[in-house]
Design a protein around this motif. Structure first.
Motif, mmCIF file in Angstrom:
data_model
loop_
_atom_site.group_PDB
_atom_site.id
_atom_site.type_symbol
_atom_site.label_atom_id
_atom_site.label_comp_id
_atom_site.label_asym_id
_atom_site.label_seq_id
_atom_site.Cartn_x
_atom_site.Cartn_y
_atom_site.Cartn_z
ATOM 1 N N ALA A 197 0.224 -3.880 -35.969
ATOM 2 C CA ALA A 197 -0.888 -2.929 -36.183
ATOM 3 C C ALA A 197 -2.132 -3.699 -36.608
ATOM 4 N N SER A 198 -2.754 -4.355 -35.618
ATOM 5 C CA SER A 198 -3.847 -5.286 -35.950
ATOM 6 C C SER A 198 -5.229 -4.693 -35.764
ATOM 7 N N GLY A 199 -5.425 -3.810 -34.775
ATOM 8 C CA GLY A 199 -6.787 -3.369 -34.450
ATOM 9 C C GLY A 199 -7.639 -4.577 -34.110
ATOM 10 N N ASN A 200 -7.056 -5.455 -33.349
ATOM 11 C CA ASN A 200 -7.707 -6.715 -33.003
ATOM 12 C C ASN A 200 -8.916 -6.491 -32.108
ATOM 13 N N ALA A 229 2.492 -6.125 -43.910
ATOM 14 C CA ALA A 229 3.122 -7.397 -44.269
ATOM 15 C C ALA A 229 2.152 -8.566 -44.204
ATOM 16 N N GLY A 230 0.991 -8.363 -43.543
ATOM 17 C CA GLY A 230 0.048 -9.457 -43.338
ATOM 18 C C GLY A 230 0.227 -10.088 -41.970
ATOM 19 N N ARG A 231 -0.795 -10.853 -41.544
ATOM 20 C CA ARG A 231 -0.680 -11.549 -40.258
ATOM 21 C C ARG A 231 -1.179 -12.978 -40.394
ATOM 22 N N PHE A 232 -0.384 -13.894 -39.843
ATOM 23 C CA PHE A 232 -0.755 -15.310 -39.811
ATOM 24 C C PHE A 232 -1.194 -15.659 -38.395
ATOM 25 N N THR A 233 -2.374 -16.273 -38.268
ATOM 26 C CA THR A 233 -2.821 -16.766 -36.960
ATOM 27 C C THR A 233 -2.779 -18.283 -37.003
ATOM 28 N N GLY A 234 -1.938 -18.889 -36.197
ATOM 29 C CA GLY A 234 -1.763 -20.345 -36.224
ATOM 30 C C GLY A 234 -2.812 -21.054 -35.381
ATOM 31 N N ALA A 235 -3.349 -22.157 -35.913
ATOM 32 C CA ALA A 235 -4.340 -22.955 -35.171
ATOM 33 C C ALA A 235 -3.600 -23.917 -34.250
ATOM 34 N N ALA A 236 -3.860 -23.804 -32.949
ATOM 35 C CA ALA A 236 -3.192 -24.693 -31.992
ATOM 36 C C ALA A 236 -3.795 -26.091 -32.019
ATOM 37 N N LYS A 237 -5.061 -26.201 -32.472
ATOM 38 C CA LYS A 237 -5.727 -27.516 -32.555
ATOM 39 C C LYS A 237 -6.332 -27.651 -33.944
ATOM 40 N N ARG A 287 -4.182 -13.034 -43.231
ATOM 41 C CA ARG A 287 -4.917 -11.862 -43.738
ATOM 42 C C ARG A 287 -3.930 -10.772 -44.124
ATOM 43 N N ASP A 288 -4.304 -10.044 -45.192
ATOM 44 C CA ASP A 288 -3.345 -9.096 -45.782
ATOM 45 C C ASP A 288 -3.421 -7.700 -45.199
ATOM 46 N N ASP A 289 -4.482 -7.424 -44.429
ATOM 47 C CA ASP A 289 -4.734 -6.023 -44.055
ATOM 48 C C ASP A 289 -3.999 -5.591 -42.794
ATOM 49 N N ILE A 290 -3.223 -6.484 -42.179
ATOM 50 C CA ILE A 290 -2.538 -6.154 -40.926
ATOM 51 C C ILE A 290 -1.045 -5.986 -41.198
ATOM 52 N N GLY A 291 -0.437 -5.042 -40.490
ATOM 53 C CA GLY A 291 0.979 -4.803 -40.737
ATOM 54 C C GLY A 291 1.750 -4.609 -39.446
#
Ligand SMILES: Cc1cc2nc3c(=O)[nH]c(=O)nc-3n(C[C@H](O)[C@H](O)[C@H](O)COP(=O)(O)OP(=O)(O)OC[C@H]3O[C@@H](n4cnc5c(N)ncnc54)[C@H](O)[C@@H]3O)c2cc1C
Length: 429
Positions: free
Chosen positions: A71-74, A121-129, A174-178
């Motif tokens: 549930a990101s609303g990306n 639960a939060g969302r982690f976005t991993g940096a590929a570079k 970020r904490d606002d995504i579940g």
């Protein structure tokens, strides 16, 4: 044997409501019974309008019971890209609306008492570079300073506290995504719309629609209905019923695999915080723990054309093992796919054309956006002040040389994949 139906359908398969007689006239016809159509129908029915919602499949059988439940609303473009393209005011308004839509989804689930395993639960976005880590750290600052969203950079040294991998060069938490169970969420929405009085006609395709008097005549597989308003809510499943829309939305196949249950220890090592996951690769993957915390659900593009699930499933399994080498050879129990709808500028949209209303183009992030946009489209019909939305501007532009056949996707995938590989090669020690 890998099950080809969504993992989610074991707990909540798409409903098969009995086929009821069509009402020959109603206030509003909605084409498409996913999150968008049901949310619009619920809002209109509660405001006393007569509503019929048609779906050519079972209600929810499109993307709304197949997705990853993140549930990101990306918004796909970055703030800078949106600022360049639409101006600073609209860029900020879009970010603010994404925040409002996320918060409203959580409030809606609580208000309607929908049992769908929703957890922020939060969302982690991993940096590929490594260079992308800097960008993510700046994004965290921007989110905190402009919108008050709890977000912070996680360095590579801290990464294993969030996600059990060394694959990324740090990331953004970020904490606002579940996350939620998408099919249970759909079931709750379906129940609420029905209770409010919206008539949902499953397995009843809309074949055509045309202006008639002050409204529309809508031809369906089970007869013709007249309505004052029509909302098109077909997103990635838009068919020949609306060739104009088809030239503006690109249906892209997205596939998810589910691992067999993993041990508690392994899940605690790989996903210690149970966060939703994304990454910065051009051809990116999205993944999460199952709501019961026993498996990993791992999604990404499916470049197959004929629909053979074998190689796209293997491809996802390899990508999963690249991130978590300990999962090399892990058993996969489910592998399924659905269509997401991309548009040229990658912004979800509400718009009108010849008195038709559209809410479409969520670019793979409809769990938050589709319910929100459906409600907004309904409020527009009701002339409600809450209808104002930063998503409401010109229709997405048509895509040159495109009429619904995605002939260009293989070339796009090859190009983006190449850029990812070059990026990784340059940054590998
Ligand atoms: C594999 C996958 C993973 C995803 N993961 C995520 C995620 O983690 N987070 C997120 O936010 N989003 C995700 N999405 C996107 C999200 O699921 C969608 O954006 C959202 O469900 C769109 O809802 P909708 O109601 O607009 O469309 P849908 O749910 O796709 O409904 C459209 C309906 O229109 C019907 N239709 C089409 N033409 C006609 C016609 N002529 N007559 C009658 N009915 C018609 C179709 O049958 C379909 O049921 C994912 C999507 C997929 C496929």
């Amino acid at each position: 044997m890998v099950e080809a139906l969504p993992y989610w359908w074991e707990a909540a398969p798409p409903p098969t409501p009995p086929q009821r007689a069509l009402a020959r006239r109603c206030d509003v016809v909605i084409i498409g019974a996913g999150y968008t159509g049901l949310s619009a129908g619920l809002t209109l029915a509660r405001a006393g309008r007569s509503v019929q919602i048609f779906d050519r499949q079972r209600p929810g059988e499109g993307a709304s019971t197949r997705n990853g439940g993140i549930a990101s609303g990306n918004l796909r473009p970055s703030y800078k890209q949106m600022q360049r393209k639409f101006g600073g005011a609209r860029a900020l308004a879009l970010l603010a609306e994404a925040k409002a839509a996320r918060e409203e989804l959580a409030a809606f689930i609580e208000r309607e008492n929908i049992d769908c395993d929703f957890r922020r639960a939060g969302r982690f976005t991993g940096a590929a570079k490594p260079s992308e880590y800097e960008g993510l750290a700046r994004e965290a600052d921007h989110l905190r300073e402009t919108l008050g969203i709890e977000a912070h950079a996680v360095s590579k040294a801290e990464q294993r506290g969030v996600l059990g991998t060394d694959f990324y060069h740090g990331g953004l938490l970020r904490d606002d995504i579940g996350g939620l169970h998408p099919a249970k969420f759909f079931a709750g929405l379906f129940r609420a719309a029905g209770t409010a009085g919206a008539m949902v006609h499953g397995e009843t395709a809309v074949l055509s629609f045309a202006a008639k008097g002050r409204g529309f005549a809508v031809e369906t597989a089970r007869g013709t209905v007249e309505a004052e308003h029509v909302i098109v809510a077909t997103n990635g499943y838009t068919d020949a019923v609306d060739p104009w829309l088809r030239r503006r939305l690109v249906p892209v196949r997205s596939r998810i695999i589910a691992t067999a249950p993993l041990s508690n220890n392994l899940m605690a090592e790989l996903m210690p915080k149970g966060v939703m996951c994304a990454e910065t690769r051009k051809l990116h993957y999205y993944y999460r723990p199952s709501p019961d915390g026993t498996r990993i659900l791992f999604g990404g593009r499916d470049g197959s054309i004929a629909g053979d699930p074998t190689w796209p499933t293997q491809h996802l399994r390899r990508a999963l093992a690249d991130i978590f080498p300990v999962l090399e050879g892990v058993a996969i129990t489910h592998s399924w796919w659905g269509h997401v709808a991309m548009n040229r500028d990658m912004i979800p949209r509400i718009f009108s054309r010849d008195q038709l209303r559209y809410a479409v183009g969520y670019c793979g992030s409809g769990v938050v956006w589709a319910r929100w946009a459906g409600q907004k489209a309904a409020w527009q019909i009701l002339d409600d002040d809450r209808a104002r939305s930063a998503l409401d501007f010109r229709p997405p532009p048509a895509i040159p040389l495109y009429n619904g056949t995605t002939w260009f996707l293989p070339a796009v995938y090859t190009w983006l994949g190449l850029r990812d590989r070059i990026g990784r090669y340059r940054t590998s020690p």
